[in-house]
Scaffold this motif. Structure first.
Motif, PDB file in Angstrom:
ATOM      1  N   PHE A  83      36.452 -56.706  28.970  1.00 14.07           N
ATOM      2  CA  PHE A  83      35.391 -55.701  28.791  1.00 14.07           C
ATOM      3  C   PHE A  83      35.522 -55.009  27.431  1.00 14.07           C
ATOM      4  O   PHE A  83      34.535 -54.781  26.740  1.00 14.07           O
ATOM      5  CB  PHE A  83      35.452 -54.654  29.914  1.00 14.07           C
ATOM      6  N   GLU A  84      36.749 -54.682  27.072  1.00 19.23           N
ATOM      7  CA  GLU A  84      36.958 -53.954  25.812  1.00 19.23           C
ATOM      8  C   GLU A  84      36.456 -54.764  24.606  1.00 19.23           C
ATOM      9  O   GLU A  84      35.974 -54.199  23.630  1.00 19.23           O
ATOM     10  CB  GLU A  84      38.449 -53.625  25.631  1.00 19.23           C
ATOM     11  N   LYS A  85      36.554 -56.093  24.733  1.00 22.84           N
ATOM     12  CA  LYS A  85      36.131 -56.957  23.607  1.00 22.84           C
ATOM     13  C   LYS A  85      34.636 -56.877  23.351  1.00 22.84           C
ATOM     14  O   LYS A  85      34.177 -57.184  22.250  1.00 22.84           O
ATOM     15  CB  LYS A  85      36.511 -58.411  23.911  1.00 22.84           C
ATOM     16  N   VAL A  86      33.862 -56.529  24.371  1.00 22.45           N
ATOM     17  CA  VAL A  86      32.394 -56.510  24.191  1.00 22.45           C
ATOM     18  C   VAL A  86      31.835 -55.083  24.241  1.00 22.45           C
ATOM     19  O   VAL A  86      30.634 -54.884  24.419  1.00 22.45           O
ATOM     20  CB  VAL A  86      31.689 -57.391  25.258  1.00 22.45           C
ATOM     21  N   ALA A  87      32.713 -54.087  24.087  1.00 23.20           N
ATOM     22  CA  ALA A  87      32.267 -52.688  24.201  1.00 23.20           C
ATOM     23  C   ALA A  87      31.332 -52.311  23.054  1.00 23.20           C
ATOM     24  O   ALA A  87      31.710 -52.454  21.890  1.00 23.20           O
ATOM     25  CB  ALA A  87      33.480 -51.762  24.213  1.00 23.20           C
ATOM     26  N   PRO A  88      30.127 -51.862  23.362  1.00 15.44           N
ATOM     27  CA  PRO A  88      29.238 -51.403  22.292  1.00 15.44           C
ATOM     28  C   PRO A  88      29.699 -50.052  21.749  1.00 15.44           C
ATOM     29  O   PRO A  88      30.455 -49.336  22.416  1.00 15.44           O
ATOM     30  CB  PRO A  88      27.875 -51.273  22.993  1.00 15.44           C
ATOM     31  N   GLU A  89      29.249 -49.739  20.564  1.00 13.66           N
ATOM     32  CA  GLU A  89      29.590 -48.449  19.949  1.00 13.66           C
ATOM     33  C   GLU A  89      28.843 -47.331  20.678  1.00 13.66           C
ATOM     34  O   GLU A  89      27.627 -47.382  20.814  1.00 13.66           O
ATOM     35  CB  GLU A  89      29.169 -48.493  18.467  1.00 13.66           C
ATOM     36  N   THR A  90      29.591 -46.349  21.169  1.00 10.26           N
ATOM     37  CA  THR A  90      28.952 -45.182  21.793  1.00 10.26           C
ATOM     38  C   THR A  90      29.706 -43.934  21.352  1.00 10.26           C
ATOM     39  O   THR A  90      30.828 -44.026  20.861  1.00 10.26           O
ATOM     40  CB  THR A  90      28.989 -45.251  23.346  1.00 10.26           C
ATOM     41  N   LYS A  91      29.086 -42.792  21.573  1.00 13.43           N
ATOM     42  CA  LYS A  91      29.698 -41.521  21.156  1.00 13.43           C
ATOM     43  C   LYS A  91      31.048 -41.292  21.852  1.00 13.43           C
ATOM     44  O   LYS A  91      32.014 -40.866  21.236  1.00 13.43           O
ATOM     45  CB  LYS A  91      28.741 -40.389  21.499  1.00 13.43           C
ATOM     46  N   HIS A  92      31.106 -41.586  23.167  1.00 11.84           N
ATOM     47  CA  HIS A  92      32.296 -41.218  23.940  1.00 11.84           C
ATOM     48  C   HIS A  92      33.179 -42.399  24.346  1.00 11.84           C
ATOM     49  O   HIS A  92      34.267 -42.185  24.886  1.00 11.84           O
ATOM     50  CB  HIS A  92      31.881 -40.433  25.190  1.00 11.84           C
ATOM     51  N   GLY A  93      32.691 -43.623  24.144  1.00 11.09           N
ATOM     52  CA  GLY A  93      33.496 -44.787  24.521  1.00 11.09           C
ATOM     53  C   GLY A  93      33.703 -44.887  26.032  1.00 11.09           C
ATOM     54  O   GLY A  93      32.904 -44.371  26.824  1.00 11.09           O
ATOM     55  N   ILE A  94      34.783 -45.542  26.425  1.00  9.06           N
ATOM     56  CA  ILE A  94      35.068 -45.737  27.861  1.00  9.06           C
ATOM     57  C   ILE A  94      35.619 -44.432  28.429  1.00  9.06           C
ATOM     58  O   ILE A  94      36.625 -43.911  27.939  1.00  9.06           O
ATOM     59  CB  ILE A  94      36.077 -46.890  28.053  1.00  9.06           C
ATOM     60  N   ILE A  95      34.937 -43.900  29.459  1.00 13.63           N
ATOM     61  CA  ILE A  95      35.308 -42.569  29.963  1.00 13.63           C
ATOM     62  C   ILE A  95      36.035 -42.633  31.316  1.00 13.63           C
ATOM     63  O   ILE A  95      36.408 -41.594  31.859  1.00 13.63           O
ATOM     64  CB  ILE A  95      34.087 -41.627  30.040  1.00 13.63           C
ATOM     65  N   GLY A  96      36.270 -43.817  31.842  1.00 16.53           N
ATOM     66  CA  GLY A  96      37.036 -43.883  33.077  1.00 16.53           C
ATOM     67  C   GLY A  96      37.050 -45.264  33.696  1.00 16.53           C
ATOM     68  O   GLY A  96      36.178 -46.098  33.431  1.00 16.53           O
ATOM     69  N   ILE A  97      38.105 -45.495  34.481  1.00 14.27           N
ATOM     70  CA  ILE A  97      38.196 -46.705  35.308  1.00 14.27           C
ATOM     71  C   ILE A  97      38.305 -46.222  36.752  1.00 14.27           C
ATOM     72  O   ILE A  97      39.205 -45.439  37.081  1.00 14.27           O
ATOM     73  CB  ILE A  97      39.461 -47.535  34.978  1.00 14.27           C
TER      74      ILE A  97
END
Ligand code: ZN
Length: 338
Positions: A83-97
């Protein structure tokens, strides 16, 4: 919140009859952060990488596995890396699992998992030590209910029944998940249907899930037809052919489940009961068969339907938990599809 890109201005509203300044209309920006969701069953793992509003970026599904304490962390690690490899650019990024586990969960601790051994490890600590994101663990049926509330339902009070090997109820009252003091609320699969009946892994005898779960239906059907492999499609085919033995089996299963639904309705008085089960999806007529038996004063008017989110409801519930914690809100509702 505008600076944080959590809301965007969408225009100027009407000042109305009271005069004064016209209100600025705001819209929640579900694309400002990313969420990772996992549904972990005893023989499968499903992951969803999405924006905060549930829009999918990537999903992964691994089935026909035997999930246990020796392989679960490695599976999660691999999928999160993908998932991290395809993460789009966002203001806050990944906010939880958020992890959905089929068992009793209390404050992120896996307390009791009768169908796999994840209660023998500290899953929260292990996952938290690998990734820099907040980790949340919750019961699968609870998350399924929260997924329906947040992403599909117009109702504030609902019960979602997750029927797999076991039967769990997720309860949402006035928009809030009810988990009880120890995380055991809604474990209706372990309400006793037949005193001194079939022994259950929970230690009771005669629990509802020993009679009305999908697993029991598959096992009884396999025995009846002398089959070694059964799936929902095979049972559906027999049902559509109006095979007498199958009709009787389905009738029995729906009748016994209706007793469980009746009991949970008398406790919580919900607006709607949502059924989440692969066999009920394959044979929607089973919902109608349940309704036929719901004819007592307390349950006759209750709405019952199949899940609008189907097998993705649990993952959406995980997304809702990530969103609730990130936004520090107790209620979140994205859209209303029902
Ligand atoms: Zn039990």
């Amino acid at each position: 919140m505008i600076e944080d890109e959590l809301v965007t201005e969408t225009g100027i509203g009407d000042a109305g009859n009271s005069g004064g300044r016209k209100p600025i209309l705001l819209k929640f920006n579900g694309k400002s952060a990313l969420s990772i969701s996992f549904d972990i069953g005893y023989d499968y793992i499903e992951g969803l990488f999405s924006f905060l509003d549930g829009d999918e970026i990537k999903s992964e599904s691994k089935r026909k596995l035997k999930i246990d304490s020796t392989n679960v962390v490695g599976l999660i690690r691999t999928i999160v890396s993908d998932f991290e490899k395809v993460a789009p650019e966002t203001k806050h990024g990944i906010i939880g699992i958020t992890l959905a586990i089929h068992g009793v969960i209390h404050q992120n601790k896996v307390v009791f998992t009768p169908y796999y051994d994840l209660d023998t490890m500290d899953l929260y600590e292990e996952i938290s030590s690998i990734f820099p994101y907040p980790v949340y663990i919750e019961n699968e049926a609870n998350l399924t209910a929260l997924g329906e509330y947040t992403f599909s339902s117009t109702f504030d009070s609902l019960i979602s029944l997750s029927i797999h090997s076991g039967i769990g109820a997720g309860i949402v009252e006035d928009g809030k998940l009810q988990i009880g003091k120890h995380g055991k609320a809604g474990e209706i699969g372990h309400s006793i249907l037949y005193p001194s009946g079939t022994t259950c892994p929970c230690g009771n005898q005669g629990c509802l899930e020993q009679y009305a779960s999908n697993k029991v239906l598959y096992d009884e059907f396999a025995k009846l037809k002398g089959l070694t492999h059964v799936n929902t499609q095979i049972i559906r085919d027999y049902y559509l052919k109006k095979d007498t033995e199958t009709m009787i089996l389905i009738e029995k299963n729906t009748y016994l489940l209706s007793i469980g639904i009746n009991n949970v309705v008398t406790l919580y008085d919900p607006e709607i009961v949502i059924i989440n089960s692969s066999i009920y999806r394959a044979i929607p007529e089973m919902v109608e068969l349940v309704k036929v038996h719901m004819n007592g004063y307390f349950s006759k008017d209750i709405m019952i339907c199949n899940s609008p989110l189907e097998d993705k409801a649990t993952l959406y519930g995980c997304t809702a938990i990530n969103g609730q914690h990130f936004l520090n809100v107790q209620r979140l509702k994205f859209n209303e599809k029902i």
